[in-house]
Write an enzyme that holds these catalytic residues in place. Sequence first.
Site, PDB file in Angstrom:
ATOM      1  N   SER A 139      20.567  48.188  -6.152  1.00 18.16           N
ATOM      2  CA  SER A 139      21.732  48.492  -5.308  1.00 18.16           C
ATOM      3  C   SER A 139      21.228  48.729  -3.886  1.00 18.16           C
ATOM      4  O   SER A 139      20.047  49.073  -3.699  1.00 18.16           O
ATOM      5  CB  SER A 139      22.393  49.776  -5.811  1.00 18.16           C
ATOM      6  OG  SER A 139      23.279  50.307  -4.855  1.00 18.16           O
ATOM      7  N   TYR A 152      21.277  58.326  -8.516  1.00 14.68           N
ATOM      8  CA  TYR A 152      21.617  56.899  -8.459  1.00 14.68           C
ATOM      9  C   TYR A 152      20.556  56.159  -7.639  1.00 14.68           C
ATOM     10  O   TYR A 152      19.998  55.160  -8.082  1.00 14.68           O
ATOM     11  CB  TYR A 152      23.019  56.716  -7.870  1.00 14.68           C
ATOM     12  CG  TYR A 152      23.517  55.287  -8.002  1.00 14.68           C
ATOM     13  CD1 TYR A 152      23.760  54.737  -9.249  1.00 14.68           C
ATOM     14  CD2 TYR A 152      23.710  54.485  -6.875  1.00 14.68           C
ATOM     15  CE1 TYR A 152      24.180  53.421  -9.376  1.00 14.68           C
ATOM     16  CE2 TYR A 152      24.135  53.173  -6.997  1.00 14.68           C
ATOM     17  CZ  TYR A 152      24.378  52.654  -8.255  1.00 14.68           C
ATOM     18  OH  TYR A 152      24.785  51.347  -8.382  1.00 14.68           O
TER      19      TYR A 152
HETATM   20  N1  LIG Z   1      30.141  48.556  -8.000  1.00 18.33           N
HETATM   21  C1  LIG Z   1      29.335  48.703  -6.958  1.00 18.33           C
HETATM   22  O1  LIG Z   1      29.765  49.026  -5.823  1.00 18.33           O
HETATM   23  C2  LIG Z   1      27.842  48.456  -7.119  1.00 18.33           C
HETATM   24  C3  LIG Z   1      27.037  48.439  -5.959  1.00 18.33           C
HETATM   25  C4  LIG Z   1      25.667  48.219  -6.109  1.00 18.33           C
HETATM   26  C5  LIG Z   1      25.112  48.039  -7.378  1.00 18.33           C
HETATM   27  N2  LIG Z   1      25.924  48.069  -8.491  1.00 18.33           N
HETATM   28  C6  LIG Z   1      25.276  47.860  -9.795  1.00 18.33           C
HETATM   29  O2  LIG Z   1      25.871  46.727 -10.422  1.00 18.33           O
HETATM   30  C7  LIG Z   1      25.965  46.944 -11.839  1.00 18.33           C
HETATM   31  C8  LIG Z   1      27.415  46.810 -12.290  1.00 18.33           C
HETATM   32  O3  LIG Z   1      28.212  47.739 -11.568  1.00 18.33           O
HETATM   33  P1  LIG Z   1      29.791  47.838 -11.821  1.00 18.33           P
HETATM   34  O4  LIG Z   1      30.337  48.682 -10.733  1.00 18.33           O
HETATM   35  O5  LIG Z   1      30.342  46.506 -12.053  1.00 18.33           O
HETATM   36  O6  LIG Z   1      29.791  48.686 -13.192  1.00 18.33           O
HETATM   37  P2  LIG Z   1      30.998  49.366 -13.995  1.00 18.33           P
HETATM   38  O7  LIG Z   1      32.302  48.830 -13.557  1.00 18.33           O
HETATM   39  O8  LIG Z   1      30.754  50.833 -13.962  1.00 18.33           O
HETATM   40  O9  LIG Z   1      30.696  48.832 -15.479  1.00 18.33           O
HETATM   41  C9  LIG Z   1      29.558  49.223 -16.149  1.00 18.33           C
HETATM   42  C10 LIG Z   1      29.495  48.452 -17.457  1.00 18.33           C
HETATM   43  O10 LIG Z   1      28.326  48.870 -18.168  1.00 18.33           O
HETATM   44  C11 LIG Z   1      28.694  49.322 -19.478  1.00 18.33           C
HETATM   45  N3  LIG Z   1      27.706  50.334 -19.871  1.00 18.33           N
HETATM   46  C12 LIG Z   1      27.473  51.533 -19.285  1.00 18.33           C
HETATM   47  N4  LIG Z   1      26.477  52.164 -19.918  1.00 18.33           N
HETATM   48  C13 LIG Z   1      26.059  51.329 -20.903  1.00 18.33           C
HETATM   49  C14 LIG Z   1      25.054  51.424 -21.896  1.00 18.33           C
HETATM   50  N5  LIG Z   1      24.265  52.490 -22.002  1.00 18.33           N
HETATM   51  N6  LIG Z   1      24.903  50.385 -22.752  1.00 18.33           N
HETATM   52  C15 LIG Z   1      25.689  49.287 -22.661  1.00 18.33           C
HETATM   53  N7  LIG Z   1      26.655  49.143 -21.746  1.00 18.33           N
HETATM   54  C16 LIG Z   1      26.840  50.164 -20.879  1.00 18.33           C
HETATM   55  C17 LIG Z   1      30.126  49.796 -19.324  1.00 18.33           C
HETATM   56  O11 LIG Z   1      30.895  49.758 -20.513  1.00 18.33           O
HETATM   57  P3  LIG Z   1      30.930  50.983 -21.578  1.00 18.33           P
HETATM   58  O12 LIG Z   1      31.327  52.198 -20.823  1.00 18.33           O
HETATM   59  O13 LIG Z   1      31.931  50.528 -22.609  1.00 18.33           O
HETATM   60  O14 LIG Z   1      29.556  51.077 -22.158  1.00 18.33           O
HETATM   61  C18 LIG Z   1      30.665  48.720 -18.376  1.00 18.33           C
HETATM   62  O15 LIG Z   1      30.969  47.538 -19.089  1.00 18.33           O
HETATM   63  C19 LIG Z   1      25.357  48.316 -12.073  1.00 18.33           C
HETATM   64  O16 LIG Z   1      23.993  48.171 -12.379  1.00 18.33           O
HETATM   65  C20 LIG Z   1      25.527  49.022 -10.750  1.00 18.33           C
HETATM   66  O17 LIG Z   1      24.599  50.065 -10.564  1.00 18.33           O
HETATM   67  C21 LIG Z   1      27.257  48.267  -8.380  1.00 18.33           C
END
Ligand SMILES: NC(=O)c1ccc[n+]([C@@H]2O[C@H](COP(=O)([O-])OP(=O)(O)OC[C@H]3O[C@@H](n4cnc5c(N)ncnc54)[C@H](OP(=O)(O)O)[C@@H]3O)[C@@H](O)[C@H]2O)c1
Length: 265
Positions: A139, A152
Site C-alpha cells: 500500500s 497497517y
Molecule cells: N482499499 C484501499 O484503499 C487500499 C489501499 C492500498 C492497499 N490496499 C490493499 O489492497 C488489498 C485489498 O483491499 P480492499 O480494500 O479491496 O479490501 P477489503 O474490501 O477490506 O476486502 C478484504 C477481503 O479479504 C478477505 N479477508 C480478510 N481477511 C482474510 C483472511 N484472513 N483470509 C481470507 N480472506 C480474508 C475479506 O473477506 P472476509 O472478511 O469474508 O474474510 C475480503 O474479501 C489489501 O491487501 C489492502 O491492504 C487497499
Amino acid sequence: MFKDKVAIITGSTQGIGKRLALKLAEHGAVVVINSRSAEKVEKTVAEFTSKGYRVFGISGDVSDYAFCEDMRKQIISHYGRIDVLVCNAALAVEGSIADSSAKAIELATRTNIHGSIYPAIALMDDLTVTKGSVLFMSSIAGIVGLPGYAMYSCTKKAIFAVAESMKNEVLDRGVFIGVCLPDFTENEDSKQIMTINGELKTIEKRNGIKTVSLDRTARCIIRQLKSKRFLCFTSLRGRFLYNFYRFFPRLLLLAVKIKRKQFMK
Ligand SMILES: NC(=O)c1ccc[n+]([C@@H]2O[C@H](COP(=O)([O-])OP(=O)(O)OC[C@H]3O[C@@H](n4cnc5c(N)ncnc54)[C@H](OP(=O)(O)O)[C@@H]3O)[C@@H](O)[C@H]2O)c1
C-alpha cells in the site's frame, strides 16, 4: 496471456480482489475465489458463474497455514495446476500503536503478514512447475510509517520486504514476484477496519479524499502481471511518494510530522 491459466486471488469476495478476479476471468482465466466467509464465497461464485466465467470457491482463513495447504490440494485436484497467486487478503487497521491492544496487534500481524506469506509458500512448488506469478499487495501506507495507522503501515512495509527477498530467492525457479502499492481506492460499502481493541467496524465512504477506482486498480495489476514488473503503483501520487521517500526521506518524514494531527484524527 491468462487464457486457461489458474489464478487464485485471496480475499476476493469484495473490493480490489473481487474486481481483479473479474478482470482475470474476462481475460479467460479460471479464477479461484477465497475469503473467510463461506456465504460471501458462495455468492461471489454464483455471480461469476451467471456471467459464464469458470470459477471455483474455497472459503477459509489464509493466515492459517493448514488451510493454505488444503486450498492448494483442492486447486490441484480440480485443475492440476496453479499459475497466478495474488496475496490480496488483508485487514485495514487504524489507531495509535501506543494505545493498541495486544489482540489488535496480533490480528493485524497474522492477517496481513502471515496471511500473505503462507499462501505463497504453500503454493510455491506448483508455481515453480508453471513458472507462475505471485503478486503481493502492499500500500502507499507502506512507504512510510504513518501516525495513527502504525500496524497497517508496519504490515504493508513488511510485505514489501518479503517481496524484495522472495523475488531473488525464487528467480532461478522462474517464478515472478511482484508487489503492488495501491493508492486510496474506492471502497465497498461492506469494507471494515480494525480498531485498537481488535474489533471490526464498517468504514464510512471516503469523503474529501481522492480515490482510485476499482477498475483502474485491477487494470494496473493485470498490466503488472503481464509485464512482470516488480513494482506497481495505481496512481501518480503513489509513484511520486515512493520516489520522494527514496531520495528525500527526511523531507517526507518532516511532512508527516507536520501533518501528524490530521493523520491521527
Ligand atoms: N482499499 C484501499 O484503499 C487500499 C489501499 C492500498 C492497499 N490496499 C490493499 O489492497 C488489498 C485489498 O483491499 P480492499 O480494500 O479491496 O479490501 P477489503 O474490501 O477490506 O476486502 C478484504 C477481503 O479479504 C478477505 N479477508 C480478510 N481477511 C482474510 C483472511 N484472513 N483470509 C481470507 N480472506 C480474508 C475479506 O473477506 P472476509 O472478511 O469474508 O474474510 C475480503 O474479501 C489489501 O491487501 C489492502 O491492504 C487497499
